[in-house]
Design an enzyme around this catalytic site. Sequence first.
Site: not given
Lengths: 361, 391
Positions: B130, B133, B248, B373
Amino acid sequence: MRFDISEDQQLLRDATRDFLAGECPMEAARRLAEESDEGYSADHWAKLAELGYLGLVAGEQAGGQGMGAVELVIVAEEMGRACFPGPYLDVVVAARALELAERDSVAADIAAGKLTVVLATRDTVWPGESGGATFADGRVTGSKAFVPFAASADKLLVTTDKGLALVDGPFRLDAMTTMDEATRFARVNFDNTAELLGDNALVEKANELGTIGSAAMALGVCQVTLEMTVEYTREREAFGRPIATFQALQHRMADMLLRAEGSRSLVYRAAWALDAGQSEAALMLGSAKAWAAESALANSRECLQMHGGNGFTWEYSVHRYLKLAGTLDQFNGARDEMLESALLAAEELASENAAGKAATG
Amino acid sequence: MDLGFSTEHEKFRSELRAWLSDNLEQSWSESLRDRGNDEHALIELRRQWQRRMYQGGYLGMRWPAEWGGRGATEVEEAILAQEIALADAPPILNALGLGLCAPALIHHGSEEQRRRFIPPMLNADEIWCQGFSEPGAGSDLASLRLKAVVDGDFFVLNGQKCWTTYGPWGDWIFVLARNDAEDRYGGISFILVDLRNTEGVEVRPLKQITGESEFGEVFFDNARVPRSQLVGETGQGWKIAMTVLGYERGGATLGPATELGTDLFALLRTCRELGITDTASRAKLGLLVAEWQVLMANGYRTLAGLSEGNAPGPESSIQKLVWSELDQRLRATAIELLGPGAQLSRHDPSARTDVDWSRNYLWARAETIFSGSSEIQRNIIAKRVLGLPQA
């Protein structure tokens, strides 16, 4: 799967909320708690009896509605929100215990509001003290501590050395005051006629309802103190803006929501498990009571803090919730005992299958 | 209210349980403890295990039939996650590809993309990473800056991605790249990049506090990527990413909570065995049990809502917070109660074999940072649930 309550249950919630808002708004609740001798209203009690609330969980043959823990939780949550004063859960539990002891007619009198009975199960105030009740020759002697609303009780259900006894009034008692002015505890000194009903364990079964009911009252406190805090911080301005815009407070209110929603999930799931006879109900019940009561305490403290100096005044009602939460935390299953009972239940599951196949609970 | 599983669900569970016990040769904990297994060997083990799960019909259960779907519900997905946790099976290697990239392809990709990428993803022939970030875009993901400029039939990519899970073993990566610097959300595109065969792409392992390198950093230096690897339209990337992040959901309701429960049970057994039964310790354990029950109850409640077709709301923020913070407390409490022995690493001959407390204690520190976070989750709750005014 469905978490939401049924339509009938929703009606019960609405009716209870309307009843409490109409009959016992906060000013009335506080007047009863702070100024009246009995600590509650006989008029409210007559109406509760008439509407079927006193026999909510007693069977129909005992004059009750035959409802379950989920319905009791719905009612108790609303009572917690409203700081509704009086021995509601105590009376409901006593009726259930009498039904379990096959004294349906006595339970029916309670449900009809003709007779007030509460439980006297705590022997002492402090560990290591002597105390407790003994049964002999049709009489109970000795003493019990922290008997709720004893002054209003016609009879008491007392755990004794011989088992559970239904003790006749009137009672010789010394009032016990706590930091929560809504309580009406007493130490009862017995020398009264009594009838032995059976094993003390009857009380434990009935007390499950008192425990889940108290947890639900705590849930009500969690939720309403969150709502009060959100409302107040949106209105109150400092440094030229509503204090609710400060992230330092927003995160604390988010934590209050975690406690309120966590308590809701847990209390309702535990109630469902009790009604469904799930094997893991004990694990859930102990967890629900300990967690919801601790959360109610934490949320009312946060509510007070975010109300600033106003929260410390007698005038604002925040302290009523802080005190109610403290009472809920220590009675009908004190937190330490509840955590220990949840831990024992979890240990049993853990040892039953070392591979942990039971961790779906 | 009804929080129980139906007869069909219980049947699914017992078949799955039987399948797992027939097919799982070694528990994941045992594989981790085996000194012969380095990080590469563990990845290969997980590759084999994913293949077996796929062949067993347990991957993509809720997708259209041609991609492995079997008309399963959120509840079955949750049961699958629970049973994988209880069986101590290896985690699915291509979890990010299957969880995020495949739904993006199924809902927003072209037929050609689906045919090319989904089968090898399911069979773990190609491992997906993925690429969201960046060093300068973590909690504030939309500030991402990986640049994508169109040049004929290609995008030219320049920039960097980080915290790329499985980076060192990745074959492909799905990235969010910026095609328009002026449009914060509408200037982002969802692009698939071949990590092994694209000139100008370099993956460097990122060593983490556990000493492992399951993450990587990916550098793009004039990397030319065919425009046929764009998913959806140019500028739809943010929308696609936000949609697939919600797909999901069933598995997330109970899987992590059940996994936490098995480690909690192990701690309870170990404390009993070692005679750690003093009042203070039991109070701590009791609180962990109650908090675990909160997590389970929240999970069942959310799952019940999903099974009734309710759109998932901010419950996922609540569950992420409760799970991650409790998992950290569980591991910190275990380290505290078990004493010096819990400091031992899993390969130490004196280490206990139930749970790798020291490694998991360190690893758990990541849990309140990744996937939003704790601070971001609290912001979401304050704003979307409590409706608090923003500064």
